[in-house]
Design an enzyme around this catalytic site. Structure first.
Site, PDB file in Angstrom:
ATOM      1  CE  LYS A   5      -7.371   5.639  -0.114  1.00 22.50           C
ATOM      2  NZ  LYS A   5      -5.945   6.086   0.264  1.00 22.50           N
ATOM      3  CD1 TRP A  26      -3.950  14.031  -1.660  1.00 21.62           C
ATOM      4  CD2 TRP A  26      -2.067  13.542  -2.626  1.00 21.62           C
ATOM      5  NE1 TRP A  26      -4.088  13.293  -2.866  1.00 21.62           N
ATOM      6  CE2 TRP A  26      -3.147  13.160  -3.277  1.00 21.62           C
ATOM      7  CE3 TRP A  26      -0.825  13.253  -3.213  1.00 21.62           C
ATOM      8  CZ2 TRP A  26      -3.065  12.699  -4.651  1.00 21.62           C
ATOM      9  CZ3 TRP A  26      -0.705  12.994  -4.617  1.00 21.62           C
ATOM     10  CH2 TRP A  26      -1.916  12.687  -5.505  1.00 21.62           C
ATOM     11  N   GLY A  54      -7.087   8.388  -6.522  1.00 24.48           N
ATOM     12  CA  GLY A  54      -6.483   7.197  -7.356  1.00 24.48           C
ATOM     13  C   GLY A  54      -5.226   6.752  -6.485  1.00 24.48           C
ATOM     14  CB  ALA A 111       2.406  12.609  -0.943  1.00 23.36           C
ATOM     15  CB  THR A 148      -1.240   9.122  -6.078  1.00 17.31           C
ATOM     16  OG1 THR A 148      -2.522   9.422  -5.608  1.00 17.31           O
ATOM     17  CG2 THR A 148      -1.400   8.943  -7.787  1.00 17.31           C
ATOM     18  CB  SER A 185      -0.482   2.542   3.223  1.00 15.23           C
ATOM     19  OG  SER A 185      -1.684   2.535   3.835  1.00 15.23           O
ATOM     20  NE  ARG A 186      -0.715   9.895   6.498  1.00 14.10           N
ATOM     21  CZ  ARG A 186      -0.838  10.653   5.208  1.00 14.10           C
ATOM     22  NH1 ARG A 186       0.408  10.462   4.426  1.00 14.10           N
ATOM     23  NH2 ARG A 186      -1.764  11.159   4.573  1.00 14.10           N
ATOM     24  CG  ASN A 187      -5.350   5.457   6.222  1.00 12.32           C
ATOM     25  OD1 ASN A 187      -6.014   5.460   7.081  1.00 12.32           O
ATOM     26  ND2 ASN A 187      -5.063   5.771   5.215  1.00 12.32           N
ATOM     27  CE  LYS A 246      -7.152   9.941  -2.283  1.00  9.60           C
ATOM     28  NZ  LYS A 246      -6.136   8.642  -2.621  1.00  9.60           N
TER      29      LYS A 246
END
Length: 333
Positions: free
Chosen positions: A191, A11, A136, A140, A138, A254-256, A105
């Protein structure tokens, strides 16, 4: 404008590339010496953003003071849990008039502070008027590839928000402004926790209905915590709230969400984290956000169950069924 970007993960690298391509004198700081050397030689971040050539005008350094010396804008893009020590190291090098922006974040463990609160504690309360939260929907990689993306810059100082907006905006990267910095920060932190829940549901094979319900009720949790922290409801209906939540809960990058999917499939957290090079902020945020909710008396049942799965060894399927068997009540935003 002279810009220093602190943190060369995917990021931080993508954002540094945006402002460098926009013509700003940009220096990217990396913790790993081999990463600095590699990017300078090849213009590629082989560790965190492989295969994407970076702008030739982007500069690289492993020296914190060099990265921020004379910078009019300092952008923080490091894991939240290391932010306090990093800022202490930077304190004597950041110009007193520099805008301090954060694209990190998370919520700090122990103190339960947001990044803006950490900045004020380390650098002084005057920083609040120069602080901008950038968040937002996004990924990376997509930003670095120049795919159209939108983000929001939140600040109590309208001029600071507009400065960041102007620095980053271009035909494929559109920045909106907001006067709700705390809402923008909280959206980005919460989130990630809900994305783990959505991933767990997907890993268990529960389907689209369950995921949609988790996203919707997760947004309700985000708004409840936001109200307790003085944020504006409207922020959570925008890019930093619903936008980022939907992306992180559904996107394969999404890593999470990936952590959640693997948990749902039966892998342990230790095994999952050992396989990951990049940070999934939601793992730490589940603990800090859950503690913050308890401290403020805010009901966040999805967040609580994610915490219990991660840190209480609760079986994922049992946690979801416990959510479904809670007392019946009217729907509340």
């Amino acid at each position: 404008m002279k810009i220093g970007v602190i943190g060369a993960g995917s990021w931080g690298t993508a954002l540094a590339n945006v402002v460098a391509a926009n013509g700003h004198d940009t220096t990217l700081w990396a913790y790993e010496p081999e990463l600095v050397t590699g990017m300078a030689a090849t213009r590629v971040n082989h560790l965190f953003l492989p295969g994407i050539e970076l702008h030739p005008g982007l500069n690289y350094t492993g020296a914190l003071a060099e990265a921020v010396s004379g910078a009019e804008l300092v952008l923080l893009v490091t894991p939240t849990q290391v932010m306090r020590n990093l800022l202490a190291d930077l304190a004597g090098s950041i110009a007193p008039t520099a805008i301090l922006a954060s694209a990190s974040k998370g919520i700090e463990l122990g103190t339960l502070c947001t990044v803006s609160q950490i900045c004020c504690q380390v650098l002084g309360d005057a920083v609040r008027e120069r602080f901008v939260a950038l968040s937002g929907p996004t990924f990376a990689k997509e930003v670095a590839l120049g795919l159209p993306s939108l983000i929001v810059a939140g600040s109590a100082n309208d001029a600071a928000a507009h400065t960041v907006q102007a620095a980053f905006s271009n035909p494929v990267f559109r920045v909106y402004t907001s006067d709700d910095a705390i809402g923008v920060e909280l959206g980005g932190a919460v989130k990630n926790v809900i994305a783990i829940a959505a991933g767990i549901s997907d890993g268990l094979g529960f389907g689209h209905n369950t995921r949609a319900a988790l996203i919707t009720r997760g947004l309700a949790e985000m708004k409840r915590l936001g109200r307790a922290m003085g944020a504006q409801d409207a922020t959570f209906a925008g890019l930093a709230g619903m936008g980022d939540l939907v992306l992180t809960c559904t996107g394969d990058l999404s890593r999470n969400r990936t952590v959640g999917v693997k948990l749902g499939q039966g892998l342990t957290l230790e095994v999952i984290m050992a396989e990951m090079r990049m940070v999934a902020e939601g793992v730490k945020s589940a603990e800090s956000v859950n503690a913050l909710a308890q401290k403020l008396g805010v009901e966040m049942p999805i967040t609580q169950k994610v915490y219990e799965i991660l840190y209480g060894n609760k079986p994922a399927r049992q946690a979801v069924l416990e959510l479904m068997s809670r007392d019946l009540k009217p729907e509340q935003a």
